[in-house]
Write an enzyme that holds these catalytic residues in place. Structure first.
Site, PDB file in Angstrom:
ATOM      1  N   MET A 131      12.245  53.683  52.129  1.00  0.00           N
ATOM      2  CA  MET A 131      10.956  53.035  51.852  1.00  0.00           C
ATOM      3  C   MET A 131      10.488  52.236  53.067  1.00  0.00           C
ATOM      4  O   MET A 131       9.754  52.742  53.894  1.00  0.00           O
ATOM      5  CB  MET A 131      11.069  52.130  50.612  1.00  0.00           C
ATOM      6  CG  MET A 131      11.286  52.897  49.322  1.00  0.00           C
ATOM      7  SD  MET A 131       9.876  53.909  48.854  1.00  0.00           S
ATOM      8  CE  MET A 131       8.651  52.670  48.526  1.00  0.00           C
ATOM      9  N   CYS A 132      10.890  51.002  53.139  1.00  0.00           N
ATOM     10  CA  CYS A 132      10.338  50.092  54.141  1.00  0.00           C
ATOM     11  C   CYS A 132      10.779  50.413  55.556  1.00  0.00           C
ATOM     12  O   CYS A 132      10.003  50.243  56.492  1.00  0.00           O
ATOM     13  CB  CYS A 132      10.673  48.657  53.765  1.00  0.00           C
ATOM     14  SG  CYS A 132       9.991  48.236  52.134  1.00  0.00           S
ATOM     15  N   ILE A 133      12.007  50.904  55.738  1.00  0.00           N
ATOM     16  CA  ILE A 133      12.436  51.290  57.088  1.00  0.00           C
ATOM     17  C   ILE A 133      11.633  52.512  57.545  1.00  0.00           C
ATOM     18  O   ILE A 133      11.115  52.545  58.662  1.00  0.00           O
ATOM     19  CB  ILE A 133      13.950  51.553  57.132  1.00  0.00           C
ATOM     20  CG1 ILE A 133      14.732  50.281  56.783  1.00  0.00           C
ATOM     21  CG2 ILE A 133      14.369  52.108  58.502  1.00  0.00           C
ATOM     22  CD1 ILE A 133      14.431  49.075  57.657  1.00  0.00           C
TER      23      ILE A 133
END
Length: 180
Positions: A118-120
């Site tokens: 997700m965020c990475i």
């Protein structure tokens, strides 16, 4: 001349055992992130701590004001280090991250944290699109198992499935030891 920043994404209490959304091997990922943080501080690199909150009292994790939404003690910010609050997967979206990096003359980013899928992923792709030279410390990132179409994919496979395309087109993807 290059100027480097370490971006620690969402290394927050809810992702650890006892938190509301534990991530596979998060303790190991955080220990590697802490090593990168120590090195960045020693080298005088810019350090940016990203903290995610989901702005809803019904959020499954990272609820505003909760202990789970706080930075994990292993990578706690020091006075003077940038701390950016975000509400989306992409750490650049609706935050000052790009402006802060550009104001400091940053050209190269080292990214670590959670979650790989997700965020990475979102932050790395955006950073590359903005023209930064990006390195992902893959063993300082954590992934969570995923379910789709009745198929459960274990966390290690999820992690590999996201690191492979990042390495192909968006970033240099290496182990912490290589960066140190």
């Amino acid at each position: 001349m290059t100027k480097k920043a370490l971006v620690l994404v969402d290394i927050q209490n809810d992702y650890f055992e006892g938190g509301d959304w534990p991530v596979h091997l998060m303790e190991k990922a955080a220990a590697n992130a802490a090593r990168l943080l120590e090195s960045a501080r020693a080298n005088g690199d810019m350090v940016v701590h990203i903290r995610h909150e989901i702005p809803s009292p019904d959020a499954p994790f990272f609820r505003p004001g909760s202990n789970g939404a706080q930075h994990h003690s292993s990578v706690a910010p020091l006075a003077g280090e940038a701390v950016i609050l975000k509400h989306r997967a992409n750490s650049f979206q609706d935050t000052s991250l790009k402006q802060d990096l550009d104001a400091a003359g940053i050209t190269d980013l080292v990214i670590c944290g959670a979650m790989s899928q997700m965020c990475i992923d979102a932050t790395t792709r955006a950073a590359s699109d903005f023209g930064y030279a990006v390195t992902v410390a893959e063993d300082a990132c954590g992934a969570k198992e995923a379910v789709f179409g009745g198929v459960t994919v274990d966390a290690a496979q999820v992690h590999a499935a996201f690191m492979a395309p990042l390495a192909m087109s968006y970033a240099k993807v290496v182990a912490t030891e290589e960066l140190l």
